[in-house]
Design a protein around this motif. Structure first.
Motif, PDB file in Angstrom:
ATOM      1  N   ARG A   1       0.831  -1.209   0.000  1.00 25.95           N
ATOM      2  CA  ARG A   1       0.000   0.000   0.000  1.00 25.95           C
ATOM      3  C   ARG A   1       0.866   1.261   0.000  1.00 25.95           C
ATOM      4  N   PHE A   2       1.972   1.225   0.759  1.00 22.73           N
ATOM      5  CA  PHE A   2       2.795   2.435   0.822  1.00 22.73           C
ATOM      6  C   PHE A   2       3.891   2.445  -0.244  1.00 22.73           C
ATOM      7  N   ALA A   3       4.183   1.285  -0.829  1.00 28.19           N
ATOM      8  CA  ALA A   3       4.996   1.298  -2.050  1.00 28.19           C
ATOM      9  C   ALA A   3       4.221   1.970  -3.171  1.00 28.19           C
ATOM     10  N   ALA A   4       2.913   1.745  -3.223  1.00 23.87           N
ATOM     11  CA  ALA A   4       2.082   2.401  -4.236  1.00 23.87           C
ATOM     12  C   ALA A   4       2.082   3.909  -4.035  1.00 23.87           C
ATOM     13  N   LEU A   5       2.006   4.340  -2.780  1.00 22.37           N
ATOM     14  CA  LEU A   5       2.103   5.777  -2.507  1.00 22.37           C
ATOM     15  C   LEU A   5       3.430   6.317  -3.024  1.00 22.37           C
ATOM     16  N   GLY A   6       4.508   5.544  -2.801  1.00 24.24           N
ATOM     17  CA  GLY A   6       5.820   5.967  -3.267  1.00 24.24           C
ATOM     18  C   GLY A   6       5.931   6.006  -4.777  1.00 24.24           C
ATOM     19  N   ALA A   7       5.346   5.007  -5.459  1.00 24.18           N
ATOM     20  CA  ALA A   7       5.378   5.009  -6.923  1.00 24.18           C
ATOM     21  C   ALA A   7       4.630   6.207  -7.482  1.00 24.18           C
ATOM     22  N   ALA A   8       3.505   6.548  -6.849  1.00 23.29           N
ATOM     23  CA  ALA A   8       2.758   7.729  -7.296  1.00 23.29           C
ATOM     24  C   ALA A   8       3.567   8.998  -7.058  1.00 23.29           C
ATOM     25  N   ALA A   9       4.245   9.075  -5.921  1.00 28.04           N
ATOM     26  CA  ALA A   9       5.073  10.245  -5.643  1.00 28.04           C
ATOM     27  C   ALA A   9       6.186  10.382  -6.673  1.00 28.04           C
ATOM     28  N   ALA A  10       6.792   9.250  -7.036  1.00 24.94           N
ATOM     29  CA  ALA A  10       7.856   9.298  -8.040  1.00 24.94           C
ATOM     30  C   ALA A  10       7.312   9.745  -9.391  1.00 24.94           C
ATOM     31  N   ALA A  11       6.112   9.289  -9.748  1.00 25.66           N
ATOM     32  CA  ALA A  11       5.509   9.711 -11.014  1.00 25.66           C
ATOM     33  C   ALA A  11       5.323  11.218 -11.046  1.00 25.66           C
ATOM     34  N   VAL A  12       4.848  11.772  -9.934  1.00 23.08           N
ATOM     35  CA  VAL A  12       4.675  13.220  -9.861  1.00 23.08           C
ATOM     36  C   VAL A  12       6.033  13.918  -9.907  1.00 23.08           C
ATOM     37  N   GLY A  13       6.985  13.403  -9.124  1.00 18.70           N
ATOM     38  CA  GLY A  13       8.289  14.041  -9.051  1.00 18.70           C
ATOM     39  C   GLY A  13       9.042  14.048 -10.358  1.00 18.70           C
ATOM     40  N   LEU A  14       8.825  13.019 -11.185  1.00 18.09           N
ATOM     41  CA  LEU A  14       9.540  12.911 -12.453  1.00 18.09           C
ATOM     42  C   LEU A  14       8.777  13.545 -13.615  1.00 18.09           C
ATOM     43  N   GLY A  15       7.627  14.141 -13.304  1.00 16.15           N
ATOM     44  CA  GLY A  15       6.909  14.874 -14.335  1.00 16.15           C
ATOM     45  C   GLY A  15       5.998  14.045 -15.201  1.00 16.15           C
ATOM     46  N   TYR A  16       5.607  12.848 -14.730  1.00 18.36           N
ATOM     47  CA  TYR A  16       4.762  11.968 -15.532  1.00 18.36           C
ATOM     48  C   TYR A  16       3.274  12.126 -15.206  1.00 18.36           C
ATOM     49  N   ALA A  17       2.928  13.042 -14.312  1.00 17.14           N
ATOM     50  CA  ALA A  17       1.567  13.068 -13.784  1.00 17.14           C
ATOM     51  C   ALA A  17       0.937  14.446 -13.937  1.00 17.14           C
ATOM     52  N   GLY A  18       0.834  14.904 -15.149  1.00 10.69           N
ATOM     53  CA  GLY A  18       0.189  16.186 -15.361  1.00 10.69           C
ATOM     54  C   GLY A  18       1.189  17.320 -15.406  1.00 10.69           C
ATOM     55  N   SER A  19       0.677  18.532 -15.440  1.00 11.90           N
ATOM     56  CA  SER A  19       1.522  19.702 -15.664  1.00 11.90           C
ATOM     57  C   SER A  19       2.246  20.182 -14.417  1.00 11.90           C
ATOM     58  N   TRP A  20       1.774  19.775 -13.231  1.00  9.64           N
ATOM     59  CA  TRP A  20       2.415  20.248 -12.003  1.00  9.64           C
ATOM     60  C   TRP A  20       3.562  19.318 -11.651  1.00  9.64           C
ATOM     61  N   GLN A  21       4.760  19.876 -11.498  1.00 12.16           N
ATOM     62  CA  GLN A  21       5.936  19.077 -11.154  1.00 12.16           C
ATOM     63  C   GLN A  21       6.695  19.783 -10.042  1.00 12.16           C
ATOM     64  N   PRO A  22       7.037  19.073  -8.969  1.00 14.33           N
ATOM     65  CA  PRO A  22       7.717  19.723  -7.848  1.00 14.33           C
ATOM     66  C   PRO A  22       9.212  19.887  -8.077  1.00 14.33           C
ATOM     67  N   ASP A  23       9.765  20.885  -7.407  1.00 13.84           N
ATOM     68  CA  ASP A  23      11.221  21.031  -7.326  1.00 13.84           C
ATOM     69  C   ASP A  23      11.793  20.119  -6.255  1.00 13.84           C
ATOM     70  N   LEU A  24      10.936  19.738  -5.298  1.00 11.05           N
ATOM     71  CA  LEU A  24      11.393  18.973  -4.138  1.00 11.05           C
ATOM     72  C   LEU A  24      10.266  18.069  -3.655  1.00 11.05           C
ATOM     73  N   VAL A  25      10.628  16.868  -3.229  1.00  9.16           N
ATOM     74  CA  VAL A  25       9.680  15.924  -2.624  1.00  9.16           C
ATOM     75  C   VAL A  25      10.070  15.746  -1.161  1.00  9.16           C
ATOM     76  N   HIS A  26       9.110  15.996  -0.280  1.00 12.92           N
ATOM     77  CA  HIS A  26       9.323  15.895   1.164  1.00 12.92           C
ATOM     78  C   HIS A  26       8.521  14.705   1.687  1.00 12.92           C
ATOM     79  N   GLY A  27       9.228  13.639   2.084  1.00 13.71           N
ATOM     80  CA  GLY A  27       8.583  12.429   2.585  1.00 13.71           C
ATOM     81  C   GLY A  27       8.556  12.398   4.097  1.00 13.71           C
ATOM     82  N   HIS A  28       7.425  11.934   4.635  1.00 14.43           N
ATOM     83  CA  HIS A  28       7.238  11.884   6.083  1.00 14.43           C
ATOM     84  C   HIS A  28       7.169  10.437   6.563  1.00 14.43           C
ATOM     85  N   ASP A  29       8.070  10.074   7.469  1.00 15.10           N
ATOM     86  CA  ASP A  29       8.084   8.786   8.151  1.00 15.10           C
ATOM     87  C   ASP A  29       8.267   7.624   7.186  1.00 15.10           C
ATOM     88  N   TRP A  30       8.199   6.394   7.755  1.00 13.97           N
ATOM     89  CA  TRP A  30       8.575   5.211   6.974  1.00 13.97           C
ATOM     90  C   TRP A  30       7.676   4.992   5.760  1.00 13.97           C
TER      91      TRP A  30
END
Length: 525
Positions: free
Chosen positions: A151-180
């Protein structure tokens, strides 16, 4: 980053499934759009498993809910990525699909851009992983979901998709992850090919590490080099938190004292070596609280608003608290409060051990919390013996939590370890003098009422150590003694209520850290 087994890693921009939903080729023939608004100085994606007020089990949700608002004043635009639990989906005010996963660890999923409760959100809408009864981590019987690592690997895969620019026009400069739970997000980005956003990992409680079977590596779809002590391997298992602490560009925790404690073998819970190896890339930034929500002068959950210059109004809240829980309505009785999980970490077994001594002082006690059955039973037992002086309310009640802060004379936080603690910050804000162990963020936020601090007029509460039943009993007697000096007590209340417990300083520190990490990432690519 190619996934195997049940997982599908974020698709490349060339994959049609990665195109934002609702795209229209005809739009290319339309007149040019008006110039876009100037881009904020920095865009951050916050990756969290819970966020207040949508879903909460502890302080992580409070931080995830409050920090984005505070960062906005420091030129940081934050979007929060959170799983699509039923409570989250039900709270959405607006939702637009921005990305589709054909197979996200066993089923199709969507990324939704949405807003709720003043938060800008990205939701991982994966019903096969999140649409189920229970809480974020536990089933209705209180057991961990067996597929939590997925379940939380899926959260991570989605975060990576956003971070790498694969998920729409909004792309972050930085990804801030909280806890394990955000460890996979940090790992996917660390092993991605090509440019990637900077990453920050924050550990809110080192006791929760997310360790899983080594066989999970194949399911995650990480490259072979990830399975090493420099990657996700941790004592023959896969360590989600360890991966985040090792692979993030910067690592933080939630108070300077806790940062020092967990770099030692005594407090590091097996990860002290990893943290020491990070050197200057690891720091402690003290949490704050949302002073808009926690405002005794305008709190809708408090019957008698008050401030440091109108403390007499506070007595009405004390009386209301006593009445609501069936305690004797005595103005002069010293009323202790507890708002906490009932666990060994929080030291509530020490309180049970010294309840008879507390009763001998004539004090009253109200406890709101749930957790360890033995601790709860001990509190129920003393409440049965002293029904007019001790009350236990199990579960969590936001209104009662506010009333305890606004009506109790002192708040007990006898934790054995405490990364930061938020309840003592609320207590300071509401004039319930905190009685805390000398650990972690408790040490950083409360000025002990020792003779020098009292003479200087700067004390805001009480600290004790060592963290033992006898240490707790000794500080309780100090509190009772000072209670008899009402002018001194009132001065301490005024000091406490004027303490800056807001997010402003922490947000400024995070904004500076973000910019440093982004600049260093740009130089390194």
């Amino acid at each position: 980053m190619a996934a195997t087994g049940a997982a599908t890693a974020p698709q490349s921009p060339a994959d049609p499934i990665s195109e934002p939903a609702g795209g229209d080729i005809a739009a290319a023939t339309e007149p040019p759009a008006a110039p876009a608004e100037p881009r904020p100085a920095l865009r951050a994606l916050s990756v969290t498993s819970e966020v207040y007020p949508l879903v909460k089990t502890g302080g992580l949700a409070d931080v995830a809910g409050a920090l984005p608002k505070a960062l906005a004043d420091h030129g940081v635009e934050t979007v929060t990525l959170v799983p699509g639990y039923p409570r989250v989906m039900a709270a959405l005010e607006a939702a637009e699909p921005v990305h589709f996963f054909a197979d996200l660890f066993g089923g199709p999923a969507r990324l939704l851009r949405a807003s709720a409760a003043g938060l800008d959100l990205l939701i991982v809408d994966a019903p096969h992983l999140y649409d189920r009864p229970g809480g974020p981590y536990l089933d209705p019987n209180g057991q961990d979901f067996a597929d939590n690592p997925i379940r939380f690997a899926a959260l991570g895969a989605a975060a990576a998709a956003v971070g790498l620019g694969y998920a729409g026009s909004w792309q972050p400069d930085l990804v801030h992850g909280h806890d394990w739970q955000s460890g996979p997000a940090i790992a996917y980005l660390a092993y991605a090919e090509g440019p990637r956003p900077a990453t920050v990992a924050t550990v809110h409680n080192l006791a929760f590490q997310g360790q899983f079977a080594l066989s999970l590596v194949g399911v995650l779809g990480l490259p072979p080099r990830a399975l090493s002590v420099e990657g996700v391997e941790y004592f023959g298992s896969v360590g989600y938190l360890k991966a985040a602490l090792r692979l993030a560009d910067r690592v933080t925790t939630v108070s300077p004292s806790y940062a020092r404690e967990i770099r030692t073998p005594e407090g590091g819970m097996g990860l002290d070596g990893v943290l020491r190896a990070r050197g200057a890339a690891f720091s402690g930034i003290l949490n704050g609280i949302d002073t808009g929500i926690w405002n005794p002068q305008a709190d809708p959950l408090v019957p008698h608003p008050f401030g440091p210059d109108s403390l007499a109004e506070r007595q009405g809240n004390k009386a209301a608290l006593q009445r609501s829980l069936g305690l004797d309505e005595h103005r002069d009785a010293l009323l202790f409060g507890v708002v906490s999980r009932l666990t060994w970490q929080k030291g509530l077994d020490l309180l049970v051990d010294r309840l008879d001594a507390l009763m001998m002082t004539g004090a009253q006690l109200v406890v709101l919390g749930d957790g360890d059955a033995a601790i709860a039973e001990g509190l129920r037992g003393i409440a049965a013996q002293h029904p007019n002086r001790v009350a236990l309310a199990t579960g969590y009640d936001e209104g009662l939590a506010h009333l305890i802060q606004a009506g109790a004379d002192a708040l007990l936080v006898p934790s054995r370890f405490e990364p930061c603690g938020l309840t003592q910050l609320c207590a300071l804000r509401y004039g319930a003098l905190p009685v805390v162990s000398r650990v972690g963020g408790l040490n950083d936020t409360v000025i002990d009422a020792n003779p020098v601090a009292l003479a200087a007029g700067v004390a805001t509460g009480f600290q004790f150590g060592p963290v033992s039943a006898l240490g707790l009993e000794a500080v309780l007697h100090r509190v009772v003694e000072l209670w008899r000096d009402r002018p001194a007590w009132r001065r301490m209340q005024e000091n406490a209520m004027r303490t800056d417990v807001s997010w402003d300083r922490a947000a400024a520190a995070y904004a500076a850290l973000y910019r440093q990490a982004v600049a260093e990432r740009a130089v390194g690519e």
